[in-house]
Scaffold this motif. Structure first.
Motif, PDB file in Angstrom:
ATOM      1  N   ILE A 196       5.637   3.095  -7.753  1.00 36.02           N
ATOM      2  CA  ILE A 196       4.753   2.033  -6.810  1.00 36.02           C
ATOM      3  C   ILE A 196       4.854   0.961  -7.782  1.00 36.02           C
ATOM      4  CG2 ILE A 196       2.203   1.509  -6.527  1.00 36.02           C
ATOM      5  CD1 ILE A 196       1.810   4.695  -6.439  1.00 36.02           C
ATOM      6  N   MET A 247       0.819  -1.293  -0.053  1.00 37.89           N
ATOM      7  CA  MET A 247       0.068   0.060  -0.036  1.00 37.89           C
ATOM      8  C   MET A 247       0.876   1.239  -0.168  1.00 37.89           C
ATOM      9  SD  MET A 247      -2.820   1.213   2.838  1.00 37.89           S
ATOM     10  CE  MET A 247      -1.698   1.461   4.190  1.00 37.89           C
ATOM     11  N   THR A 248       0.606   2.280  -0.953  1.00 38.56           N
ATOM     12  CA  THR A 248       1.415   3.415  -1.093  1.00 38.56           C
ATOM     13  C   THR A 248       0.569   4.543  -1.254  1.00 38.56           C
ATOM     14  OG1 THR A 248       2.986   2.192  -2.185  1.00 38.56           O
ATOM     15  CG2 THR A 248       2.834   4.663  -2.315  1.00 38.56           C
ATOM     16  N   LYS A 249       0.608   5.619  -0.365  1.00 40.32           N
ATOM     17  CA  LYS A 249      -0.287   6.901  -0.244  1.00 40.32           C
ATOM     18  C   LYS A 249       0.458   7.983  -1.288  1.00 40.32           C
ATOM     19  CE  LYS A 249      -2.635   6.662   4.250  1.00 40.32           C
ATOM     20  NZ  LYS A 249      -2.946   7.725   5.271  1.00 40.32           N
ATOM     21  N   ILE A 254      -7.830  -1.786  -8.701  1.00 40.06           N
ATOM     22  CA  ILE A 254      -6.916  -0.744  -7.828  1.00 40.06           C
ATOM     23  C   ILE A 254      -7.412   0.477  -7.728  1.00 40.06           C
ATOM     24  CG2 ILE A 254      -5.531  -0.055 -10.111  1.00 40.06           C
ATOM     25  CD1 ILE A 254      -2.921  -0.250  -8.432  1.00 40.06           C
ATOM     26  N   ASN A 255      -7.213   0.943  -6.637  1.00 36.74           N
ATOM     27  CA  ASN A 255      -7.689   2.459  -6.264  1.00 36.74           C
ATOM     28  C   ASN A 255      -6.529   3.465  -6.782  1.00 36.74           C
ATOM     29  OD1 ASN A 255      -9.328   4.225  -4.672  1.00 36.74           O
ATOM     30  ND2 ASN A 255      -7.961   4.184  -2.919  1.00 36.74           N
ATOM     31  N   SER A 297      -3.666   0.877  -3.717  1.00 30.18           N
ATOM     32  CA  SER A 297      -3.808  -0.405  -3.330  1.00 30.18           C
ATOM     33  C   SER A 297      -4.720  -1.364  -4.098  1.00 30.18           C
ATOM     34  CB  SER A 297      -3.985  -0.451  -1.710  1.00 30.18           C
ATOM     35  OG  SER A 297      -5.097  -0.145  -1.402  1.00 30.18           O
ATOM     36  N   ILE A 298      -4.657  -2.712  -3.900  1.00 31.83           N
ATOM     37  CA  ILE A 298      -5.646  -3.534  -4.604  1.00 31.83           C
ATOM     38  C   ILE A 298      -6.893  -3.180  -3.774  1.00 31.83           C
ATOM     39  CG2 ILE A 298      -5.014  -5.476  -3.042  1.00 31.83           C
ATOM     40  CD1 ILE A 298      -5.328  -7.294  -5.468  1.00 31.83           C
ATOM     41  N   SER A 299      -7.848  -3.515  -4.719  1.00 30.12           N
ATOM     42  CA  SER A 299      -9.268  -3.399  -4.466  1.00 30.12           C
ATOM     43  C   SER A 299      -9.823  -4.763  -4.352  1.00 30.12           C
ATOM     44  CB  SER A 299     -10.184  -2.306  -5.050  1.00 30.12           C
ATOM     45  OG  SER A 299     -11.305  -2.491  -4.791  1.00 30.12           O
ATOM     46  N   ILE A 341       3.375  -3.006  -7.921  1.00 30.63           N
ATOM     47  CA  ILE A 341       2.635  -3.703  -7.262  1.00 30.63           C
ATOM     48  C   ILE A 341       2.905  -5.476  -7.579  1.00 30.63           C
ATOM     49  CG2 ILE A 341       0.622  -2.346  -7.675  1.00 30.63           C
ATOM     50  CD1 ILE A 341      -0.245  -3.867 -10.175  1.00 30.63           C
ATOM     51  N   ASP A 366      -4.875   6.052  -0.950  1.00 29.36           N
ATOM     52  CA  ASP A 366      -3.984   4.587  -0.983  1.00 29.36           C
ATOM     53  C   ASP A 366      -4.055   3.906  -2.046  1.00 29.36           C
ATOM     54  OD1 ASP A 366      -3.312   4.884   1.992  1.00 29.36           O
ATOM     55  OD2 ASP A 366      -5.262   4.076   2.495  1.00 29.36           O
TER      56      ASP A 366
END
Length: 220
Positions: A161, A1-3, A198-199, A107-109, A163, A105
């Motif tokens: 980023i 997770m990366t902001k 992904i978000n 990240s994967i959803s 993944i 964030d």
């Protein structure tokens, strides 16, 4: 997770699509330093990384979206710049209409998220021949999905980023718009709706010429 932090500054200045490069040039001219994030150039060569300051047209008005380090660079505009600019031949006094900050964030959803892309320019010369040589909607969608996935991965890489899961991009609708002319070349221009696992931040650009208003991403 990366902001990822983003900041979108909306001005009250009406702007035509064709004026975005002029708006970009006016902002660059107003910055006292030569901060590369505003123009993505090292002298006569390009900075081949994802643009962290993006010039665009939102709701028919001039806007700038900044990402990560681009937000810090924008302080120079707020503190030092002269807000009376020349966009082409017209003089304008920039006034901020709204500022929207996001902290996302990436990240994967667990379930697909629905997005739109406005004025996406997906096709290079090779892909353009593939796309326009087939009348099959299925083949066109398959090609666009492959390009879309590649564009998202390039975006993530540009933001440092990486993944550890497979992106699953599914196009749900697309519309071919009037082509955009860039340096006397017609570029296929697409509005797109899709789902992906992904978000992602909103108002950032995806794909070619994202620094100048192409491929703007929003959630449905």
């Amino acid at each position: 997770m990366t902001k990822i932090k983003t900041l979108t500054i909306q001005f009250d200045t009406p702007l035509r699509r064709s004026e975005i490069p002029l708006f970009r040039g006016a902002i660059i001219a107003a910055i006292p330093s030569s901060n590369i994030l505003f123009h993505n150039h090292y002298g006569t060569s390009l900075r081949y990384s994802y643009p962290l300051i993006q010039y665009k047209r939102i709701g028919g008005k001039a806007a700038i979206t900044c990402i990560g380090k681009g937000i810090d660079a924008m302080e120079e505009l707020f503190v030092n710049a002269n807000y009376t600019l020349k966009i082409g031949r017209r003089e304008v006094n920039l006034k901020i209409e709204s500022i929207k900050a996001e902290d996302v964030d990436v990240s994967i959803s667990p379930s697909p998220i629905s997005y739109r892309i406005h004025e996406w320019l997906p096709l290079n010369e090779k892909h353009n021949k593939q796309f326009h040589s087939t009348e099959s909607i299925v083949e066109r969608v398959r090609l666009l999905e492959q390009i879309l996935t590649g564009n998202i991965l390039s975006l993530l890489k540009g933001l440092d980023i990486f993944i550890d899961f497979q992106l699953q991009s599914v196009i749900t609708d697309f519309t071919i718009r009037s082509p955009i002319i860039y340096k006397h070349i017609k570029l296929t221009n697409v509005d797109l709706s899709f789902n992906v696992n992904i978000n992602l931040p909103q108002q950032i650009g995806i794909g070619r010429h994202s620094s100048m208003g192409a491929g703007v991403l929003t959630k449905k």
